[in-house]
Motif scaffolding. Structure first.
Motif, mmCIF file in Angstrom:
data_model
loop_
_atom_site.group_PDB
_atom_site.id
_atom_site.type_symbol
_atom_site.label_atom_id
_atom_site.label_comp_id
_atom_site.label_asym_id
_atom_site.label_seq_id
_atom_site.Cartn_x
_atom_site.Cartn_y
_atom_site.Cartn_z
ATOM 1 N N GLY A 14 -4.051 6.527 -5.345
ATOM 2 C CA GLY A 14 -3.128 5.803 -4.197
ATOM 3 C C GLY A 14 -2.689 5.417 -4.391
ATOM 4 O O GLY A 14 -1.582 5.266 -4.755
ATOM 5 N N VAL A 15 -1.813 5.816 -2.478
ATOM 6 C CA VAL A 15 -0.817 4.898 -2.672
ATOM 7 C C VAL A 15 -0.402 3.556 -2.584
ATOM 8 O O VAL A 15 0.497 3.205 -2.814
ATOM 9 C CB VAL A 15 0.088 5.314 -0.556
ATOM 10 C CG1 VAL A 15 1.027 4.173 -0.545
ATOM 11 C CG2 VAL A 15 -0.234 7.198 -0.798
ATOM 12 N N VAL A 20 2.428 -0.829 -5.525
ATOM 13 C CA VAL A 20 2.227 -2.354 -6.414
ATOM 14 C C VAL A 20 2.532 -2.123 -7.822
ATOM 15 O O VAL A 20 3.734 -2.737 -8.723
ATOM 16 C CB VAL A 20 0.563 -2.573 -6.419
ATOM 17 C CG1 VAL A 20 1.089 -3.623 -7.238
ATOM 18 C CG2 VAL A 20 0.183 -3.128 -4.953
ATOM 19 N N SER A 21 2.267 -0.831 -8.638
ATOM 20 C CA SER A 21 2.041 -0.691 -9.812
ATOM 21 C C SER A 21 4.079 -0.189 -9.937
ATOM 22 O O SER A 21 4.804 -0.731 -10.696
ATOM 23 C CB SER A 21 1.708 0.498 -10.300
ATOM 24 O OG SER A 21 0.373 0.032 -10.969
ATOM 25 N N VAL A 22 4.345 0.951 -9.211
ATOM 26 C CA VAL A 22 5.974 0.588 -9.515
ATOM 27 C C VAL A 22 6.206 -0.364 -9.189
ATOM 28 O O VAL A 22 7.398 -0.394 -9.857
ATOM 29 C CB VAL A 22 6.561 2.193 -8.965
ATOM 30 C CG1 VAL A 22 7.923 2.194 -8.133
ATOM 31 C CG2 VAL A 22 5.368 3.424 -8.849
ATOM 32 N N GLY A 110 -3.715 -2.888 -4.985
ATOM 33 C CA GLY A 110 -3.462 -2.551 -3.499
ATOM 34 C C GLY A 110 -4.597 -2.152 -2.182
ATOM 35 O O GLY A 110 -4.371 -1.965 -1.104
ATOM 36 N N ASP A 111 -5.628 -3.298 -3.139
ATOM 37 C CA ASP A 111 -7.481 -3.545 -1.827
ATOM 38 C C ASP A 111 -6.527 -3.850 -0.673
ATOM 39 O O ASP A 111 -5.255 -4.574 -0.657
ATOM 40 C CB ASP A 111 -8.110 -4.824 -2.741
ATOM 41 C CG ASP A 111 -9.050 -4.030 -2.781
ATOM 42 O OD1 ASP A 111 -9.425 -2.338 -3.551
ATOM 43 O OD2 ASP A 111 -10.411 -4.782 -3.086
ATOM 44 N N GLY A 112 -6.696 -2.754 0.560
ATOM 45 C CA GLY A 112 -6.414 -3.174 2.057
ATOM 46 C C GLY A 112 -5.234 -2.742 2.180
ATOM 47 O O GLY A 112 -5.005 -2.248 3.085
ATOM 48 N N GLU A 115 -5.970 0.245 4.024
ATOM 49 C CA GLU A 115 -6.127 0.041 5.831
ATOM 50 C C GLU A 115 -5.428 -0.296 6.229
ATOM 51 O O GLU A 115 -5.223 -0.085 7.653
ATOM 52 C CB GLU A 115 -8.264 -1.091 5.652
ATOM 53 C CG GLU A 115 -8.383 -0.644 4.646
ATOM 54 C CD GLU A 115 -9.006 -0.068 3.736
ATOM 55 O OE1 GLU A 115 -9.600 0.581 2.826
ATOM 56 O OE2 GLU A 115 -8.405 -1.032 2.337
ATOM 57 N N VAL A 116 -4.539 -1.231 6.062
ATOM 58 C CA VAL A 116 -3.031 -1.857 6.889
ATOM 59 C C VAL A 116 -1.673 -0.511 7.451
ATOM 60 O O VAL A 116 -1.707 -0.733 8.037
ATOM 61 C CB VAL A 116 -2.860 -2.869 5.919
ATOM 62 C CG1 VAL A 116 -1.661 -3.465 6.810
ATOM 63 C CG2 VAL A 116 -3.593 -4.200 5.039
ATOM 64 N N PHE A 117 -1.664 -0.020 6.126
ATOM 65 C CA PHE A 117 -0.995 1.361 6.089
ATOM 66 C C PHE A 117 -1.942 2.750 6.913
ATOM 67 O O PHE A 117 -0.805 3.636 6.780
ATOM 68 C CB PHE A 117 0.113 1.187 5.449
ATOM 69 C CG PHE A 117 0.817 0.048 4.958
ATOM 70 C CD1 PHE A 117 1.380 -0.348 6.013
ATOM 71 C CD2 PHE A 117 0.088 -0.819 4.043
ATOM 72 C CE1 PHE A 117 2.072 -1.489 4.997
ATOM 73 C CE2 PHE A 117 0.695 -1.964 3.454
ATOM 74 C CZ PHE A 117 1.672 -2.345 4.387
ATOM 75 N N GLY A 118 -2.574 3.144 6.688
ATOM 76 C CA GLY A 118 -3.443 4.138 6.989
ATOM 77 C C GLY A 118 -3.359 5.100 6.144
ATOM 78 O O GLY A 118 -2.826 6.523 6.868
ATOM 79 N N GLY A 119 -3.005 4.600 4.503
ATOM 80 C CA GLY A 119 -3.444 5.584 3.699
ATOM 81 C C GLY A 119 -4.619 6.744 3.724
ATOM 82 O O GLY A 119 -4.911 7.436 3.161
#
Length: 179
Positions: A14-15, A20-22, A110-112, A115-119
């Protein structure tokens, strides 16, 4: 990213976890990424995680979780949480954490982020719905105001009061879950 121990990343594809990984690859040469796969089409994100892992050239580890895994784990999770817990991701998180622990000491997630960025798709759907009915916005506001008044008159603990309060929120408030 500054650590005396090996670091890895949860990667669902997911985004949020992909970002985070990138970003982690900017600070390390050999990132280890970890994902859970499911034998259920439509719920298995592992192909996306694999694709990201290939792009960033991480050492990627996967564990497939089956319904049998979940059945055997449930009593252990109930004991550990020791309270009602309605997040079904506890099962895959438990299993991937065990895999991670065999390879690294610390793993970022990248938990959360969704929710924060409307993913999630539902956030876009709510905004699109609201925009599609912009011309009828006064009707929507009136209906929501009426629902809010009814909900406010119900006694605390009345079945359905929380539902009515939720239904009285405008689309942005529903996303953010506040009034």
């Amino acid at each position: 990213m500054i650590s005396d121990v090996p670091i890895g990343a949860f990667l669902s594809g997911g985004v949020d976890s992909s970002a985070v990984s990138v970003l982690m690859t900017k600070f390390t040469d050999h990132l280890k990424t970890f994902t859970i796969g499911l034998n259920e089409v439509g719920y298995d994100e592992s192909p996306y995680a694999r694709e990201v892992a290939d792009i960033i050239q991480s050492d990627h580890f996967e564990k497939i979780v089956t319904p049998d895994h979940m059945e055997n784990l449930l009593p252990k999770l109930v004991w550990h949480y020791d309270e009602p817990f309605a997040d079904s991701s506890a099962v895959p998180t438990y299993y991937i954490s065990n895999v991670i622990r065999n390879h690294v000491t610390v793993a970022l997630s990248g938990d959360g982020g969704d929710e924060v960025f409307g993913g999630y798709q539902r956030y876009g759907d709510i905004v699109k719905y609201d925009m599609d009915f912009e011309s009828a916005n006064f009707v929507q506001k009136g209906i929501r105001a009426g629902i809010k008044k009814v909900g406010a008159k119900l006694p605390h603990g009345f079945a359905g009061k929380n539902y009515l309060n939720y239904k009285s929120l405008d689309p942005l408030q529903k996303i953010l879950q506040y009034d």
